[in-house]
Design a protein around this motif. Structure first.
Motif, PDB file in Angstrom:
ATOM      1  N   GLU A   1       0.833  -1.214   0.000  1.00 14.77           N
ATOM      2  CA  GLU A   1       0.000   0.000   0.000  1.00 14.77           C
ATOM      3  C   GLU A   1       0.866   1.262   0.000  1.00 14.77           C
ATOM      4  OE1 GLU A   1      -2.531  -0.397   3.356  1.00 14.77           O
ATOM      5  OE2 GLU A   1      -3.802  -1.967   2.439  1.00 14.77           O
ATOM      6  N   ALA A   2       2.069   1.145   0.577  1.00 16.53           N
ATOM      7  CA  ALA A   2       2.985   2.288   0.605  1.00 16.53           C
ATOM      8  C   ALA A   2       3.789   2.406  -0.682  1.00 16.53           C
ATOM      9  CB  ALA A   2       3.929   2.163   1.802  1.00 16.53           C
ATOM     10  N   GLY A   3       3.582   1.493  -1.632  1.00 14.71           N
ATOM     11  CA  GLY A   3       4.264   1.554  -2.917  1.00 14.71           C
ATOM     12  C   GLY A   3       5.694   1.016  -2.896  1.00 14.71           C
ATOM     13  N   LYS A   4       6.049   0.280  -1.848  1.00 17.87           N
ATOM     14  CA  LYS A   4       7.416  -0.248  -1.765  1.00 17.87           C
ATOM     15  C   LYS A   4       7.597  -1.548  -2.540  1.00 17.87           C
ATOM     16  CE  LYS A   4       8.355   1.906   2.704  1.00 17.87           C
ATOM     17  NZ  LYS A   4       8.742   1.695   4.127  1.00 17.87           N
ATOM     18  N   LEU A   5       6.506  -2.210  -2.879  1.00 13.87           N
ATOM     19  CA  LEU A   5       6.562  -3.449  -3.653  1.00 13.87           C
ATOM     20  C   LEU A   5       5.220  -3.678  -4.326  1.00 13.87           C
ATOM     21  CD1 LEU A   5       4.816  -5.660  -1.784  1.00 13.87           C
ATOM     22  CD2 LEU A   5       6.925  -5.649  -0.446  1.00 13.87           C
ATOM     23  N   ARG A   6       5.199  -4.612  -5.282  1.00 13.55           N
ATOM     24  CA  ARG A   6       3.955  -4.993  -5.958  1.00 13.55           C
ATOM     25  C   ARG A   6       3.468  -6.305  -5.361  1.00 13.55           C
ATOM     26  NH1 ARG A   6       4.754  -5.845 -11.972  1.00 13.55           N
ATOM     27  NH2 ARG A   6       2.508  -6.227 -11.791  1.00 13.55           N
ATOM     28  N   LEU A   7       2.205  -6.338  -4.991  1.00 18.74           N
ATOM     29  CA  LEU A   7       1.612  -7.544  -4.423  1.00 18.74           C
ATOM     30  C   LEU A   7       0.623  -8.118  -5.426  1.00 18.74           C
ATOM     31  CD1 LEU A   7       1.095  -9.546  -2.117  1.00 18.74           C
ATOM     32  CD2 LEU A   7      -0.552  -7.901  -1.155  1.00 18.74           C
ATOM     33  N   ILE A   8       0.873  -9.358  -5.854  1.00 22.63           N
ATOM     34  CA  ILE A   8      -0.009 -10.048  -6.803  1.00 22.63           C
ATOM     35  C   ILE A   8      -0.649 -11.209  -6.058  1.00 22.63           C
ATOM     36  CG2 ILE A   8      -0.148 -11.322  -8.979  1.00 22.63           C
ATOM     37  CD1 ILE A   8       2.811  -9.067  -8.384  1.00 22.63           C
ATOM     38  N   SER A   9      -1.937 -11.128  -5.852  1.00 22.19           N
ATOM     39  CA  SER A   9      -2.641 -12.093  -4.986  1.00 22.19           C
ATOM     40  C   SER A   9      -3.056 -13.339  -5.751  1.00 22.19           C
ATOM     41  CB  SER A   9      -3.861 -11.417  -4.341  1.00 22.19           C
ATOM     42  OG  SER A   9      -3.464 -10.319  -3.556  1.00 22.19           O
ATOM     43  N   ARG A  10      -2.102 -14.040  -6.282  1.00 25.32           N
ATOM     44  CA  ARG A  10      -2.345 -15.313  -6.955  1.00 25.32           C
ATOM     45  C   ARG A  10      -1.048 -16.106  -6.993  1.00 25.32           C
ATOM     46  NH1 ARG A  10       0.192 -14.973 -11.764  1.00 25.32           N
ATOM     47  NH2 ARG A  10       0.371 -12.935 -12.810  1.00 25.32           N
ATOM     48  N   SER A  11      -1.155 -17.329  -7.486  1.00 27.95           N
ATOM     49  CA  SER A  11       0.033 -18.162  -7.618  1.00 27.95           C
ATOM     50  C   SER A  11       0.905 -17.634  -8.749  1.00 27.95           C
ATOM     51  CB  SER A  11      -0.364 -19.620  -7.899  1.00 27.95           C
ATOM     52  OG  SER A  11      -1.120 -20.133  -6.822  1.00 27.95           O
ATOM     53  N   VAL A  12       2.203 -17.817  -8.598  1.00 28.58           N
ATOM     54  CA  VAL A  12       3.124 -17.369  -9.625  1.00 28.58           C
ATOM     55  C   VAL A  12       3.082 -18.325 -10.816  1.00 28.58           C
ATOM     56  CG1 VAL A  12       5.108 -18.620  -8.670  1.00 28.58           C
ATOM     57  CG2 VAL A  12       5.487 -16.574 -10.034  1.00 28.58           C
ATOM     58  N   GLU A  13       3.187 -17.766 -12.018  1.00 28.17           N
ATOM     59  CA  GLU A  13       3.187 -18.568 -13.242  1.00 28.17           C
ATOM     60  C   GLU A  13       4.537 -18.430 -13.936  1.00 28.17           C
ATOM     61  OE1 GLU A  13      -0.068 -17.099 -15.528  1.00 28.17           O
ATOM     62  OE2 GLU A  13      -1.583 -17.703 -14.041  1.00 28.17           O
ATOM     63  N   ALA A  14       4.791 -19.322 -14.866  1.00 30.39           N
ATOM     64  CA  ALA A  14       6.086 -19.334 -15.549  1.00 30.39           C
ATOM     65  C   ALA A  14       6.384 -17.995 -16.210  1.00 30.39           C
ATOM     66  CB  ALA A  14       6.123 -20.464 -16.575  1.00 30.39           C
ATOM     67  N   SER A  15       5.381 -17.393 -16.826  1.00 28.86           N
ATOM     68  CA  SER A  15       5.604 -16.122 -17.522  1.00 28.86           C
ATOM     69  C   SER A  15       5.980 -14.998 -16.562  1.00 28.86           C
ATOM     70  CB  SER A  15       4.345 -15.729 -18.304  1.00 28.86           C
ATOM     71  OG  SER A  15       3.236 -15.612 -17.418  1.00 28.86           O
ATOM     72  N   ASP A  16       5.585 -15.120 -15.278  1.00 23.94           N
ATOM     73  CA  ASP A  16       5.920 -14.093 -14.292  1.00 23.94           C
ATOM     74  C   ASP A  16       7.418 -14.028 -14.010  1.00 23.94           C
ATOM     75  OD1 ASP A  16       3.198 -13.445 -13.907  1.00 23.94           O
ATOM     76  OD2 ASP A  16       2.975 -15.120 -12.506  1.00 23.94           O
ATOM     77  N   LEU A  17       8.100 -15.126 -14.300  1.00 26.46           N
ATOM     78  CA  LEU A  17       9.526 -15.200 -14.008  1.00 26.46           C
ATOM     79  C   LEU A  17      10.396 -14.753 -15.175  1.00 26.46           C
ATOM     80  CD1 LEU A  17       9.399 -18.557 -12.085  1.00 26.46           C
ATOM     81  CD2 LEU A  17      10.253 -16.424 -11.138  1.00 26.46           C
ATOM     82  N   GLN A  18       9.758 -14.507 -16.317  1.00 25.93           N
ATOM     83  CA  GLN A  18      10.525 -14.102 -17.493  1.00 25.93           C
ATOM     84  C   GLN A  18      11.240 -12.778 -17.229  1.00 25.93           C
ATOM     85  OE1 GLN A  18      10.397 -16.213 -20.195  1.00 25.93           O
ATOM     86  NE2 GLN A  18      12.137 -15.035 -21.013  1.00 25.93           N
ATOM     87  N   GLY A  19      12.576 -12.782 -17.342  1.00 28.40           N
ATOM     88  CA  GLY A  19      13.342 -11.549 -17.169  1.00 28.40           C
ATOM     89  C   GLY A  19      13.665 -11.197 -15.733  1.00 28.40           C
ATOM     90  N   ALA A  20      13.233 -12.024 -14.766  1.00 28.47           N
ATOM     91  CA  ALA A  20      13.552 -11.736 -13.365  1.00 28.47           C
ATOM     92  C   ALA A  20      15.033 -12.006 -13.100  1.00 28.47           C
ATOM     93  CB  ALA A  20      12.686 -12.576 -12.438  1.00 28.47           C
ATOM     94  N   ARG A  21      15.624 -11.261 -12.179  1.00 27.07           N
ATOM     95  CA  ARG A  21      17.039 -11.447 -11.850  1.00 27.07           C
ATOM     96  C   ARG A  21      17.211 -12.495 -10.745  1.00 27.07           C
ATOM     97  NH1 ARG A  21      21.916  -8.712 -12.473  1.00 27.07           N
ATOM     98  NH2 ARG A  21      21.025  -8.224 -14.515  1.00 27.07           N
ATOM     99  N   LEU A  22      16.376 -12.404  -9.702  1.00 31.58           N
ATOM    100  CA  LEU A  22      16.450 -13.343  -8.579  1.00 31.58           C
ATOM    101  C   LEU A  22      15.044 -13.782  -8.186  1.00 31.58           C
ATOM    102  CD1 LEU A  22      18.975 -11.506  -6.195  1.00 31.58           C
ATOM    103  CD2 LEU A  22      19.500 -13.349  -7.811  1.00 31.58           C
ATOM    104  N   ALA A  23      14.973 -14.934  -7.522  1.00 28.80           N
ATOM    105  CA  ALA A  23      13.688 -15.426  -7.029  1.00 28.80           C
ATOM    106  C   ALA A  23      13.876 -16.038  -5.647  1.00 28.80           C
ATOM    107  CB  ALA A  23      13.107 -16.463  -7.982  1.00 28.80           C
ATOM    108  N   TYR A  24      12.880 -15.833  -4.795  1.00 35.67           N
ATOM    109  CA  TYR A  24      12.896 -16.403  -3.449  1.00 35.67           C
ATOM    110  C   TYR A  24      11.646 -17.254  -3.243  1.00 35.67           C
ATOM    111  CZ  TYR A  24      16.699 -13.365  -1.889  1.00 35.67           C
ATOM    112  OH  TYR A  24      17.915 -12.741  -1.741  1.00 35.67           O
TER     113      TYR A  24
END
Length: 466
Positions: A54-77
């Motif tokens: 809500e403070a704009g420090k991150l994006r919150l996506i309220s669903r399961s992550v999909e393969a396309s969401d990881l395209q171009g990401a640098r790191l994942a936790y």
């Protein structure tokens, strides 16, 4: 080293966190210190994550992550704190070529997030390969106390000034300027917490260094001690750290050489009784050549430079070339060997003197006052004696030494692989042949250890006859 420590630029890069647990909160607290674009995928999330979104420090996506969401990401936790879900997400990230960390799962993670001391832009990362998290936290707490909070301000002003400092020649001139800033003028200026004041001080300091005459080359003879880095003097450590060139003998271990700067030129100049060695005249030439170029040279010698280390020859060569020098003493191996044995090299009522001798010199086996050395109660530290032990044994016995004279052999004194062997004069040469010692060894003639050692037992004449 299983994990190679590096710093990855995350400015404008996407970092994906799967899961909204407390484990995710802990990782996000660190990640929010970066300039990364943070995306959290989770149907249910910790309240802190929702507040940050809500403070704009991150994006919150309220669903399961999909393969396309990881395209171009640098790191994942993976931070579900659920073994199956974490494993599934990690496999998905790896399939997209994204480095993934599974929280609290070192074995299946491709990278780890260390404990961090943050004095932005100065950061200290502490990792233990997962072996001792409690130790990492203790080190972090210690560093937090040692590093002032204004250190970040000092570094930020220095970073902005780097282009101005490029007018100084590369190498020592520039390092001297920055050392004066970070550990002198600049450090004192940070008390005012005024960037402009610090920058003005930098201008004055830069002009001072531009006007200063070129520093002449010099040689510091430094004793590396018997091998344990903790036995180095404070001055020795400082000189090693400041050296442009280090010329070291073969007795100096890697742990001490690693204290040098990465940019330092490190040259082995070892002499061995057998095998490859460098000529003494070549050592003189190396010192003179590098000093003539203005280098600050450390001539690093095992033990103490003044004990069987050809110090006078090397000083004479420098004096003839007009090169400045100094000597920083070190702990000699006789002291280290006696210390680890719990024995005193001198003792009232036993010996009123101590002799430091070498078993051989440039002409071969060295001759000594054998009659004096053979007297009961005398203590002698014999250096470089492995090859000359039989000669020494024969001379002592010939001049009246008792066959039962105690002898302590100490190999690799002060080092983790140190060995102490207790024998006597009559069996000295045979035992040395049997032991096949690989490391540097010193013999303490007339001295028995007070701590546990390997004691060699020998058959009596009666047992031999049987």
């Amino acid at each position: 080293m299983q994990h190679f420590p590096i710093y990855i630029s995350l400015t404008g890069e996407r970092v994906v966190v799967a899961g909204g647990t407390e484990a995710a909160v802990a990782k996000l607290r660190l990640l929010m210190k970066t300039e990364a674009v943070l995306e959290v995928y989770a149907a249910q999330v910790h309240a802190a994550i929702r507040d940050w979104a809500e403070a704009g420090k991150l994006r919150l996506i309220s669903r399961s992550v999909e393969a396309s969401d990881l395209q171009g990401a640098r790191l994942a936790y993976a931070a579900f704190e659920d073994e199956a879900k974490d494993a599934a997400f990690a496999a998905l990230a790896r399939s997209k070529g994204v480095l993934v960390n599974i929280v609290d799962n070192l074995h299946d993670s491709q990278f780890i997030t260390p404990a961090i001391v943050d004095r932005d832009p100065v950061t200290v990362a502490i990792g233990t390969e997962g072996a001792a998290p409690v130790l990492a936290r203790a080190i972090k707490a210690d560093l937090e106390e040692r590093l002032p909070y204004r250190l970040g301000l000092l570094a930020r002003v220095g970073k902005a000034f780097r282009n101005r400092a490029d007018v100084l020649p590369m190498g020592r001139n520039r390092r001297d300027f920055w050392r004066d800033y970070y550990f002198g003028k600049g450090e004192r200026q940070t008390a005012q917490a005024n960037p402009l004041s610090i920058e003005n001080e930098l201008e004055h300091l830069l002009q001072k260094h531009l006007d200063a005459p070129e520093r002449e080359g010099r040689v510091d003879f430094v004793g590396a001690g018997p091998g344990d880095p903790e036995l180095l003097t404070l001055k020795a450590r400082r000189l090693i750290d400041e050296a442009d060139v280090i010329l070291h003998d073969s007795l100096v271990p890697l742990e001490i050489l690693e204290l040098a700067r990465r940019e330092a030129l490190i040259i082995e100049t070892g002499k061995r009784g057998y095998g490859k060695s460098i000529a003494q005249d070549d050592i003189h030439s190396l010192m003179i050549e590098h000093a003539a170029d203005g280098a600050q040279i450390v001539r690093l010698k095992g033990g103490d430079p003044s004990v069987f280390a050809r110090l006078d020859e090397e000083i004479d060569a420098l004096d003839a070339a007009g090169i400045a020098w100094s000597v920083t003493p070190g702990i000699t191996s006789a002291s280290a060997a006696a210390a680890s044995s719990g024995a005193s090299l001198t003792r009232r009522g036993r010996n009123t003197g101590l002799r430091l001798l070498t078993a051989h010199d440039t002409e071969g086996f060295a001759d000594h006052d054998w009659q004096a050395l053979a007297r009961e109660g005398e203590v002698t530290a014999l250096y470089m004696a492995k090859k000359g032990a039989r000669f020494v044994q024969g001379r002592l016995l010939m001049h009246g030494a008792k066959p039962q004279m105690p002898v302590t052999i100490v190999e690799n004194a002060s080092r983790p692989d140190e060995r102490r062997i207790v024998t006597d004069l009559s069996n000295l040469a045979t035992d040395l042949d049997t032991l096949s010692l690989d490391g540097p060894a010193i013999l303490l003639l007339g001295l028995s250890p007070r701590t546990s050692s390997e004691t060699l037992t020998h058959p009596t004449r009666e047992e031999i006859a049987l």
